[in-house]
Design an enzyme around this catalytic site. Structure first.
Site, PDB file in Angstrom:
ATOM      1  N   ARG A  70      40.555  36.266  46.108  1.00  7.17           N
ATOM      2  CA  ARG A  70      39.661  35.820  45.042  1.00  7.17           C
ATOM      3  C   ARG A  70      40.257  34.557  44.422  1.00  7.17           C
ATOM      4  O   ARG A  70      41.165  34.625  43.604  1.00  7.17           O
ATOM      5  CB  ARG A  70      39.526  36.928  43.996  1.00  7.17           C
ATOM      6  CG  ARG A  70      38.398  36.739  43.003  1.00  7.17           C
ATOM      7  CD  ARG A  70      38.559  37.673  41.831  1.00  7.17           C
ATOM      8  NE  ARG A  70      39.627  37.229  40.948  1.00  7.17           N
ATOM      9  CZ  ARG A  70      40.409  38.049  40.232  1.00  7.17           C
ATOM     10  NH1 ARG A  70      40.260  39.348  40.319  1.00  7.17           N
ATOM     11  NH2 ARG A  70      41.341  37.548  39.434  1.00  7.17           N
ATOM     12  N   TYR A  79      48.043  36.690  34.912  1.00 10.67           N
ATOM     13  CA  TYR A  79      48.633  37.777  35.685  1.00 10.67           C
ATOM     14  C   TYR A  79      48.947  37.431  37.142  1.00 10.67           C
ATOM     15  O   TYR A  79      49.462  38.284  37.868  1.00 10.67           O
ATOM     16  CB  TYR A  79      47.715  39.023  35.651  1.00 10.67           C
ATOM     17  CG  TYR A  79      46.287  38.782  36.093  1.00 10.67           C
ATOM     18  CD1 TYR A  79      45.949  38.710  37.433  1.00 10.67           C
ATOM     19  CD2 TYR A  79      45.267  38.648  35.155  1.00 10.67           C
ATOM     20  CE1 TYR A  79      44.636  38.509  37.831  1.00 10.67           C
ATOM     21  CE2 TYR A  79      43.952  38.433  35.535  1.00 10.67           C
ATOM     22  CZ  TYR A  79      43.647  38.372  36.879  1.00 10.67           C
ATOM     23  OH  TYR A  79      42.342  38.154  37.275  1.00 10.67           O
ATOM     24  N   HIS A 101      37.968  37.105  38.086  1.00 11.06           N
ATOM     25  CA  HIS A 101      37.159  38.295  38.379  1.00 11.06           C
ATOM     26  C   HIS A 101      35.722  38.064  37.915  1.00 11.06           C
ATOM     27  O   HIS A 101      34.776  38.279  38.662  1.00 11.06           O
ATOM     28  CB  HIS A 101      37.755  39.511  37.673  1.00 11.06           C
ATOM     29  CG  HIS A 101      36.915  40.739  37.786  1.00 11.06           C
ATOM     30  ND1 HIS A 101      36.723  41.410  38.975  1.00 11.06           N
ATOM     31  CD2 HIS A 101      36.194  41.413  36.860  1.00 11.06           C
ATOM     32  CE1 HIS A 101      35.933  42.437  38.770  1.00 11.06           C
ATOM     33  NE2 HIS A 101      35.601  42.464  37.496  1.00 11.06           N
TER      34      HIS A 101
END
Length: 375
Positions: A269, A282, A273
């Site tokens: 990805r 993160y 998100h």
């Protein structure tokens, strides 16, 4: 225990089915090799470029306040286009909320997707028109729906007849995070028990929002299928040729009455998100930079150019088409009419229950009180 997260598995491991390297070199596979026509490969290229433009425009629209939220697919174009183009018209798709590329392959106008994320409808397309279900927000729930629908196909006699115009299959899309949900695993049990004609297509983009894949599983995801009694396979999800070949084989296996297959499309990805997420909090930028070198569009263009199947003229033509799509999306999104407040009560039940009718009446009175106050 199989090595999942060590150096040998950094690119998906030796079990990864790949027909096109990140450098655009053609590979051959003993089980999944296909002869692709130049026109077919150029079609994949066009699909991915246009779907990426859809994603970029939708993200920009959200940043300008025109969409409430957007679920990006950046970097996952090959996984979606490869799977979407492997379908036959009679097959049925159960998506999550990120399958914009599959929706494109099924002929769905992208503006219909934007209406959902703008909040003017709940997804207003007819699933029967495109054999493409409404987006599923509840994580993993669509796998149960897909399995039930596939079992219905068995009872309708459209599986294993030998007629390519009649035999059909179902494909359920979900992510690596959803593989931890009970609904998904329950769907696996039913599909295996009833030999349902369903393909479970997992886009393993390696992040369940902020949770990395190493916290979700101790073995490669595709190996989980063996515990339920059906085959699993891992494919390079950034390789549109391999994704098409593997998905086509899995769908045909289902149509022939041989039951379910788990396909793990190993991808990444590249974006967030959703547009409410900040992935810089993160994950390491070095990982993102590494995956940029495996970009699905760049590798396919490299292959096309290396083999003389594309020139600057065709690339410019596709780019111009993408620009036109972007303009149409911007104009269409901002001109969408706002829904009427009472519309949310419509088309929920075939026969409106008394409780919902009372709620609608009460809300109508509430809205009317504002008109009376202004009078």
């Amino acid at each position: 225990m199989a090595e999942v997260f060590g150096p040998a598995a950094a690119d998906g491991g030796p079990e990864l089915v790949q027909l096109l390297t990140p450098e655009g070199e053609r590979r051959h596979h003993p089980e999944f090799d296909l002869d692709f026509s130049a026109e077919q490969i150029r079609g994949f290229y066009r699909d991915m470029v246009l779907v990426r433009r859809l994603d970029v425009e939708a993200t920009a629209l959200q940043r300008h306040g025109e969409l409430g939220i957007w679920a990006q697919l950046l970097g996952q174009e090959a996984a979606q286009i490869g799977a979407g183009r492997a379908l036959r018209p009679q097959d049925f798709v159960f998506p999550t909320y990120r399958e914009h590329g599959v929706a494109w392959c099924r002929g769905l106008d992208p503006l219909r997707l934007l209406g959902l994320f703008r909040g003017v409808d709940h997804g207003d397309w007819d699933p029967a028109e495109h054999n493409f279900g409404l987006y599923t927000i509840v994580i993993g729930a669509q796998c149960l729906h897909a399995t039930g629908y596939a079992m219905g196909m068995q009872r309708d006699g459209v599986v294993g007849t030998g007629d390519p115009e009649r035999d059909a299959a179902v494909i359920a899309h979900f992510g690596d995070g959803a593989s931890s949900q009970g609904d998904v695993n329950e769907a696996f049990i039913f599909a295996a028990s009833y030999n349902a004609p369903v393909v479970f297509f997992c886009q393993n983009n390696q992040w369940a929002i902020s949770e990395p894949i190493e916290r979700q599983t101790r073995i490669p995801l595709y190996q989980r299928a063996l515990g339920f009694g059906f085959p699993g396979i891992r494919v390079d999800g950034n390789d549109v040729l391999a994704t098409y070949a593997v998905t086509q084989a899995a769908l045909q296996r289902a149509r022939d009455g041989q039951g379910p297959t788990f396909v793990e499309a190993y991808t990444y990805r590249m974006g967030a998100h959703t547009t409410t997420d900040d992935p810089t909090r993160y994950r390491l930028s070095a990982d993102v930079e590494s995956w940029k070198l495996k970009d699905p569009i760049a590798r396919l263009e490299a292959y096309l150019r290396r083999n003389g199947l594309v020139d600057d003229g065709l690339v410019d033509t596709v780019k111009a088409e993408a620009d036109e799509l972007g303009e149409r999306l911007r104009a269409g999104c901002t001109s969408m009419p706002d829904p009427q407040p009472l519309d949310m009560f419509d088309e929920v039940y075939a026969e409106v229950p008394d409780e919902l009718a009372a709620q609608r009446a009460g809300f109508a009175d509430y809205l009317e009180s504002f008109e009376e106050a202004r009078a």
